[in-house]
Design a protein around this motif. Sequence first.
Motif, PDB file in Angstrom:
ATOM      1  N   LEU A   1     -34.671   1.714 -29.916  1.00  0.00           N
ATOM      2  CA  LEU A   1     -33.536   2.608 -29.684  1.00  0.00           C
ATOM      3  C   LEU A   1     -33.348   2.897 -28.194  1.00  0.00           C
ATOM      4  CD1 LEU A   1     -31.313   4.534 -30.804  1.00  0.00           C
ATOM      5  CD2 LEU A   1     -33.075   6.316 -30.885  1.00  0.00           C
ATOM      6  N   VAL A   2     -32.142   2.622 -27.719  1.00  0.00           N
ATOM      7  CA  VAL A   2     -31.707   3.024 -26.383  1.00  0.00           C
ATOM      8  C   VAL A   2     -30.449   3.853 -26.554  1.00  0.00           C
ATOM      9  CG1 VAL A   2     -30.810   2.244 -24.159  1.00  0.00           C
ATOM     10  CG2 VAL A   2     -32.704   1.019 -25.233  1.00  0.00           C
ATOM     11  N   ALA A   3     -30.357   4.977 -25.878  1.00  0.00           N
ATOM     12  CA  ALA A   3     -29.198   5.868 -25.984  1.00  0.00           C
ATOM     13  C   ALA A   3     -28.569   6.059 -24.616  1.00  0.00           C
ATOM     14  CB  ALA A   3     -29.606   7.214 -26.574  1.00  0.00           C
ATOM     15  N   ALA A   4     -27.290   6.406 -24.595  1.00  0.00           N
ATOM     16  CA  ALA A   4     -26.580   6.571 -23.327  1.00  0.00           C
ATOM     17  C   ALA A   4     -25.459   7.583 -23.483  1.00  0.00           C
ATOM     18  CB  ALA A   4     -26.009   5.235 -22.847  1.00  0.00           C
ATOM     19  N   ILE A   5     -25.159   8.261 -22.383  1.00  0.00           N
ATOM     20  CA  ILE A   5     -23.905   9.008 -22.268  1.00  0.00           C
ATOM     21  C   ILE A   5     -22.932   8.080 -21.562  1.00  0.00           C
ATOM     22  CG2 ILE A   5     -22.735  11.017 -21.294  1.00  0.00           C
ATOM     23  CD1 ILE A   5     -25.366  12.506 -21.358  1.00  0.00           C
ATOM     24  N   VAL A   6     -21.820   7.800 -22.218  1.00  0.00           N
ATOM     25  CA  VAL A   6     -20.861   6.825 -21.712  1.00  0.00           C
ATOM     26  C   VAL A   6     -19.521   7.509 -21.465  1.00  0.00           C
ATOM     27  CG1 VAL A   6     -19.637   4.672 -22.204  1.00  0.00           C
ATOM     28  CG2 VAL A   6     -22.016   4.958 -22.934  1.00  0.00           C
ATOM     29  N   MET A   7     -18.975   7.288 -20.265  1.00  0.00           N
ATOM     30  CA  MET A   7     -17.629   7.766 -19.965  1.00  0.00           C
ATOM     31  C   MET A   7     -16.643   6.712 -20.446  1.00  0.00           C
ATOM     32  SD  MET A   7     -15.668  10.123 -18.623  1.00  0.00           S
ATOM     33  CE  MET A   7     -16.578  11.087 -17.415  1.00  0.00           C
TER      34      MET A   7
ATOM     35  N   PRO B   1     -32.437  -2.606 -28.322  1.00  0.00           N
ATOM     36  CA  PRO B   1     -32.615  -3.605 -27.264  1.00  0.00           C
ATOM     37  C   PRO B   1     -32.431  -5.023 -27.803  1.00  0.00           C
ATOM     38  CG  PRO B   1     -34.295  -1.918 -27.089  1.00  0.00           C
ATOM     39  CD  PRO B   1     -33.552  -1.648 -28.360  1.00  0.00           C
ATOM     40  N   GLY B   2     -31.665  -5.818 -27.069  1.00  0.00           N
ATOM     41  CA  GLY B   2     -31.385  -7.179 -27.498  1.00  0.00           C
ATOM     42  C   GLY B   2     -30.164  -7.317 -28.382  1.00  0.00           C
TER      43      GLY B   2
ATOM     44  N   ILE C   1     -30.532   9.887 -36.154  1.00  0.00           N
ATOM     45  CA  ILE C   1     -30.305   8.456 -35.995  1.00  0.00           C
ATOM     46  C   ILE C   1     -30.640   7.747 -37.308  1.00  0.00           C
ATOM     47  CG2 ILE C   1     -30.880   6.392 -34.676  1.00  0.00           C
ATOM     48  CD1 ILE C   1     -29.538   8.580 -33.043  1.00  0.00           C
ATOM     49  N   SER C   2     -29.709   6.934 -37.794  1.00  0.00           N
ATOM     50  CA  SER C   2     -29.921   6.118 -38.982  1.00  0.00           C
ATOM     51  C   SER C   2     -29.833   4.648 -38.597  1.00  0.00           C
ATOM     52  CB  SER C   2     -28.882   6.451 -40.065  1.00  0.00           C
ATOM     53  OG  SER C   2     -29.011   7.791 -40.496  1.00  0.00           O
ATOM     54  N   MET C   3     -30.269   3.775 -39.521  1.00  0.00           N
ATOM     55  CA  MET C   3     -30.240   2.345 -39.280  1.00  0.00           C
ATOM     56  C   MET C   3     -29.231   1.698 -40.216  1.00  0.00           C
ATOM     57  SD  MET C   3     -32.504   2.380 -36.907  1.00  0.00           S
ATOM     58  CE  MET C   3     -32.792   0.638 -36.601  1.00  0.00           C
TER      59      MET C   3
END
Length: 392
Positions: free
Chosen positions: A157-163, A175-176, A216-218
Motif C-alpha cells: 500500500l502506497v497512499a498520496a494526497i493528490v491535487m 507498488p507495481g 482500506i479494502s482490497m
Amino acid sequence: MEETKGPSWSDIPLDLAGRILGRLHAHVDRVRFAAVCPQWRAAARQRPPLSPPMPMLLLPDATVYSLPGSEAFHFPGCAGYTDACGNWLVFNGDDGCFLRDPFSNATVTLPALSRDRIRYVGDESVDEAYIESMEMGEWLGREEPTCCKLVFCSPHLVAAIVMLWRAKRIAVCQPGATSWWSVSADNQYPDFVDLAFHQGKLYALTRMDTLFAMDISMDHSTSDPWVSQMLQVINSPPLFIPSPYISLKMTYLVEARGALLVVLRRMQCRYAGVTGLALFELIAGEQNEFEVFEANLGQSQWTKVTLLGDDQVLFVRRRCCKSVCVSRDEMPGNCIFFLENESEDHRWSKVTSSSCSVYSMKDGKVSTPLPTVSWKRGLRDTPFATWLFPQN
C-alpha cells in the motif's frame, strides 16, 4: 604517450572491503562506505546491523549530513531525487515514478498520477468512461495532477494526497500497479494538508484541523487497494496559538509510540513584496512556536501534549514526518527538528534561505544543530531538502 589509469577503489576485493567496514562503528561511516561504489554497497549489506541509525539531512545536490552533527559528504545514490517518504526517495520514471532506498538500492515502481481511477466511498462500482479518459490523458485543458504528499504504508500500500482539478483527493495504489484509485466522498473535497498510516488505517488532516479516518479494502479481482470508508473522527475548533504578529500556521501528522500526534507550528513573519503580492519573510529571533496534540479518538478531540519524553524526537517536514527514539549519548530528546521555509504552500521571499533547526519542548528555545549549514530554498520545479531515515 598514452596515460594509464590506476586501480579504482572498486577493485579492492570484497573480503578486504568487509574487513575495513568491520572497523567502522558509526552508521554514518558505513553509509559513506556504501556510497563509494556498488561493490562496497554489497559488502555493507553483508555486515551485521548496528544500533538504530540516526536520521540524516539530505540537500537537493545530494549532500548529506548525519544528525545531530557531522561533516558533509556526497551520496551519489540520492542524486536526482524529486521527493522523499521515510527511507525512500522519489525519482521520475518513464511512465510514473519509482521509489528507491539509497542505502539498500531496493526499488519499487508507482503508476503515473494521470492513471487514476475514481471510486466513491462505499460504492464498489467504477466509472469506466472516466477511467478511459484519464488513462488516455484527455485532460480537456485542465491541469495535470500533482502529488502533495506520498506515504509508503506497507509493501502492499502506497497512499498520496493528490491535487486534481484544483481539489485534493486521497489516492492509493499497490507498488507495481498500473493505476491509482482515488476517493471522492459525496463530491466533497476537504483541503487535506497531511496524511499518515496508523494502526492499519489512513488518517488525513485538513487545513481546519479536522481529522478523517479511512478504511482500506482490497479489490477482489485485481487485489488493488481502495478506500472503502471515510469517517470524520475529530472536528474540534481549529488549533491555534494566539499571537500579536502576522503568523503562518503549519500542521504535521506524526505517529509516535502507538499514538497519532498533530504538531502545530506557527511562524512569525512579515510581508515582503509589492502591494497585492503575498510574499513573506520570517522575523529574526524566536520566529517559531510549537504545540503538540494527541488524537483522542475515543472522545473525538485533540488532547494537548506538553512533553515528548527524554528519549523521543520528532522530525517534521510537510512531506515527510517521523518519530525517532534516541539515547542521551546521541542527542537530547523531547524536541522537534524542523526545516525553515521548506514548504511550497507559502510564497516566501526569494531572498529567504533554508536551514535546519530544533525546538526544545522543555524550554521553548530554538537552536541550530548544524550552525553553518544553509541552502537556497527549493522552487516548485526543484527538490526541497528533506529528512532521510536509514534502516538497519
